[in-house]
Scaffold this active site. Structure first.
Site, PDB file in Angstrom:
ATOM      1  N   GLY A   1      -2.091  -5.240  10.167  1.00  0.00           N
ATOM      2  CA  GLY A   1      -1.022  -4.545   9.703  1.00  0.00           C
ATOM      3  C   GLY A   1      -0.992  -4.424   8.308  1.00  0.00           C
ATOM      4  O   GLY A   1      -1.823  -4.733   7.723  1.00  0.00           O
ATOM      5  N   SER A   2       0.372  -4.516   7.543  1.00  0.00           N
ATOM      6  CA  SER A   2       0.565  -4.544   6.346  1.00  0.00           C
ATOM      7  C   SER A   2       0.523  -5.845   5.750  1.00  0.00           C
ATOM      8  O   SER A   2       0.576  -6.877   6.518  1.00  0.00           O
ATOM      9  CB  SER A   2       1.892  -3.813   5.970  1.00  0.00           C
ATOM     10  OG  SER A   2       3.009  -4.451   6.556  1.00  0.00           O
TER      11      SER A   2
ATOM     12  N   GLY B   1       1.955  -9.371   7.461  1.00  0.00           N
ATOM     13  CA  GLY B   1       1.104 -10.617   7.461  1.00  0.00           C
ATOM     14  C   GLY B   1       1.979 -11.772   7.173  1.00  0.00           C
ATOM     15  O   GLY B   1       1.800 -12.814   7.880  1.00  0.00           O
TER      16      GLY B   1
ATOM     17  N   GLU C   1      -5.738  -9.146   9.725  1.00  0.00           N
ATOM     18  CA  GLU C   1      -6.398  -8.229   9.034  1.00  0.00           C
ATOM     19  C   GLU C   1      -5.250  -7.087   8.369  1.00  0.00           C
ATOM     20  O   GLU C   1      -4.428  -6.438   8.861  1.00  0.00           O
ATOM     21  CB  GLU C   1      -7.240  -7.294  10.129  1.00  0.00           C
ATOM     22  CG  GLU C   1      -8.370  -6.350   9.263  1.00  0.00           C
ATOM     23  CD  GLU C   1      -8.295  -4.897   9.672  1.00  0.00           C
ATOM     24  OE1 GLU C   1      -8.142  -4.027   9.096  1.00  0.00           O
ATOM     25  OE2 GLU C   1      -8.449  -4.627  11.063  1.00  0.00           O
TER      26      GLU C   1
ATOM     27  N   CYS D   1      -7.417   1.229   7.101  1.00  0.00           N
ATOM     28  CA  CYS D   1      -7.240  -0.060   6.398  1.00  0.00           C
ATOM     29  C   CYS D   1      -8.452   0.064   5.337  1.00  0.00           C
ATOM     30  O   CYS D   1      -8.738  -0.286   4.501  1.00  0.00           O
ATOM     31  CB  CYS D   1      -6.941  -1.105   7.003  1.00  0.00           C
ATOM     32  SG  CYS D   1      -8.204  -1.356   8.510  1.00  0.00           S
TER      33      CYS D   1
END
Length: 463
Positions: free
Chosen positions: A209-210, A214, A231, A265
C-alpha cells in the site's frame, strides 16, 4: 464510523458490495482457530501441501469469467485485460509451490567429527496479509501462497474497494480442500487491523500500500518484535538511450505507464530520453497513447477504464495543471477521449513534456494515466535523475547494449532493474524495494526467508 464495509463501483458510483465489520470477539475467535489449524498444517509435509495448494490454484483459475467481471465492477479493470490478473496469480502461485520443497529444506552444515549440525526452517504461525485494490489478486498471492506453503496460517484483510476478491480466494481454496480456518478473510477497519497486529497471535505482517499506510503498520507492530514486510509506493523511471529500438520502447513504455489506468506501484511514471532520439520517441509515444480507448470497463473495446474513484482522478488532474502552470506542455487533447469527464473517475491519459524535478508530477507518486518525459544528454544525467527520488521499486533502460545496461543498473537505486521491459514481476526473482518503496521481500526462494524462522540443531554424538 460506519458499521459496514462498502464498495462503490467506479463504473457508475453504485454500491456494489457491503459487509458488516467483523466484531472484536469474532476476530479473536478467527485468530485462535487459525492457530489451531496451523498447529496441524505445519506437520503436513511440504509435498502434500503442494498437492493441496495446486488444487486450490486450479480451482481459483476455473472461476476466471466471474473474477474478470467482478474486477471490472470493483476497481475498473477493463474486461479485455481481466484474465491477465488470474493468469498472473496462477504464474506466481505455481512457481512458489514448485520451488517450496528445495527452498524450505534444511540447511546442511559441513561435517564435524562427533557432531551433527543443521538448520531447519520452521513456520512462524499466523501471517496477517493486508492487500491493496489495484492488483487485488496478483499482490495478495505474493504472500498468501508462500505463507501457506511454508506451513503458516493466513488471515487476509483486503482493501475496501476489492474485499470481494478476498472472499473469492478463500472460497476457492476451501472448496479445493484447504483445511478449515487455515486461510480466512476478515472485514476489518484500520483500527481493527491495528488491533490484530498488536495481538500476540500474529507473527508476521505483509502489507502492500501507501507510504503512510506502511508507517501506520510499523507503529502498530512497535514492541511486538515481529516481522513486517512493506511494499509501498513508487515513481518508477525509464531511460531511453540513443541506441534503443524506439518502436518497441514507445509501445512497451506506454503500456507500462497506462495499464490499469496507471494505477500500479511499479508503473512507469517518468521517462528520460536521450536528446538524439527525443523527438522521434515522443512522437511515437503520443501516437500510441492516442490509440487507447477510454470507457466503461465492461465494454470489450475499452483499453483504459476509469480510475478507482473521483478523488484519485482529481489528484492526477491537479498534478498536470500544476505542471502546465509551471511551464510544462500537455501533449494529449482530452477531446480525443470523449469519455473523459471532470468530476468523475473517467480521466483521459496524458503525456507531459518540458517538465523538471521542481514539478510534483516528476517527484510525487501519481498513480494514474500520466507520464512526464524529459530530455537528457548522457547516461550520467539520466542516472542522476532516476536516483533523484524518495522511491526505488523498479527502473528500466531501453538499449541494445547489455554491458551499458548492467553498468547503468549498478548505479541506479532500485529493487528491480529491467532492460527492454518494465512493469512485470518475475516470480523467480526477489520482489523488493529501497528507500520509501519499503523493505522486505516476496517471491523467489528469498521470499520464503521472511515467512519462516531458522532453528539450529547442534547434536553431539555419543563417544
Amino acid at each position: 464510523m460506519s458499521q459496514s464495509l462498502k464498495t462503490f463501483s467506479p463504473i457508475d458510483g453504485s454500491l456494489y458490495v457491503e459487509r458488516p465489520y467483523t466484531s472484536s470477539q469474532s476476530i479473536q475467535q478467527m485468530l485462535a482457530a487459525a492457530k489451531e489449524a496451523q498447529d496441524t498444517w505445519k506437520n503436513t509435509s511440504v509435498r502434500d501441501r503442494a498437492i493441496i495448494l495446486s488444487n486450490c490454484v486450479e480451482n481459483f483459475a476455473s472461476k476466471k469469467d466471474v473474477i474478470v467481471d467482478e474486477l471490472a465492477r470493483q476497481m475498473g479493470r477493463p474486461v479485455k485485460f481481466g484474465a491477465g490478473e488470474v493468469n498472473g496469480f496462477v504464474e506466481r502461485a505455481s512457481h512458489m509451490i514448485s520451488i517450496a520443497e528445495e527452498s524450505l529444506a534444511s540447511i546442511k552444515i559441513p561435517q564435524k567429527e562427533g557432531f551433527t549440525r543443521y538448520i531447519n526452517r520452521e513456520p512462524l504461525g499466523v501471517v496477517f496479509t493486508i492487500a491493496p485494490w489495484n492488483f487485488p489478486y496478483m499482490t495478495a498471492v505474493n504472500s498468501i501462497v508462500p505463507a501457506l506453503m511454508a506451513g503458516n496460517a493466513v488471515i487476509l484483510k483486503h482493501a475496501t474497494q476489492t474485499h470481494l476478491c478476498g472472499e473469492r480466494m478463500v472460497e476457492s481454496f476451501v472448496e479445493a480442500g484447504l483445511p478449515k480456518d487455515l486461510f480466512q478473510v476478515v472485514v476489518a477497519s484500520h483500527q481493527s487491523a491495528a488491533e490484530i497486529i498488536q495481538s500476540n497471535q500474529v507473527e508476521y505482517v505483509c502489507f502492500t500500500g501507501s507510504v503512510p499506510g506502511g508507517t501506520a503498520i510499523e507503529k502498530a507492530a512497535l514492541g511486538r518484535f515481529i516481522g513486517v514486510g512493506l511494499e509501498l509506493g513508487g515513481k518508477d523511471p525509464a531511460y531511453v538511450r540513443s541506441d534503443a529500438d524506439l518502436t518497441s520502447a514507445a509501445e512497451n513504455l506506454v503500456d507500462g505507464a497506462m495499464f490499469n489506468s496507471g494505477q500500479s506501484c511499479c508503473g512507469i511514471e517518468r521517462i528520460y530520453v536521450h536528446t538524439d532520439v527525443y523527438r522521434e520517441f515522443v512522437d511515437a509515444f503520443v501516437d500510441t497513447v492516442n490509440s487507447y480507448v477510454l470507457g466503461s470497463p465492461l465494454e470489450a473495446e475499452t483499453t483504459l477504464g476509469p480510475m478507482v474513484n473521483t478523488t484519485a482522478a482529481d489528484f492526477v488532474r491537479r498534478q498536470v495543471l500544476d505542471a502546465v502552470g509551471a511551464g510544462a506542455r500537455a501533449l494529449i487533447d482530452p477531446s480525443h477521449f470523449p469519455a473523459d469527464k471532470p468530476g468523475t473517475p473517467y480521466l483521459a491519459p496524458q503525456v507531459v513534456v518540458d517538465v523538471t524535478h521542481e514539478m510534483r508530477l516528476m517527484t510525487e507518486e501519481s498513480f494514474g494515466p500520466v507520464v512526464g518525459i524529459m530530455e537528457v544528454s548522457s547516461d550520467e544525467e539520466a542516472i542522476a535523475l532516476m536516483n533523484d527520488s524518495e522511491f526505488g521499486l523498479t527502473a528500466s533502460v531501453w538499449t541494445e547494449d547489455v554491458d551499458a545496461a548492467i553498468r547503468i543498473g549498478d548505479q541506479v537505486e532500485t529493487g528491480t532493474w529491467f532492460m527492454n521491459r518494465c512493469d512485470y514481476l518475475d516470480p523467480a526473482l526477489a520482489w523488493t524495494g529501497v528507500k520509501n518503496s519499503g523493505r522486505g521481500c516476496t517471491l523467489s526462494s528469498v521470499g520464503y526467508e521472511s515467512l519462516t524462522r531458522p532453528k539450529s540443531y547442534h547434536l553431539k554424538t555419543a563417544g
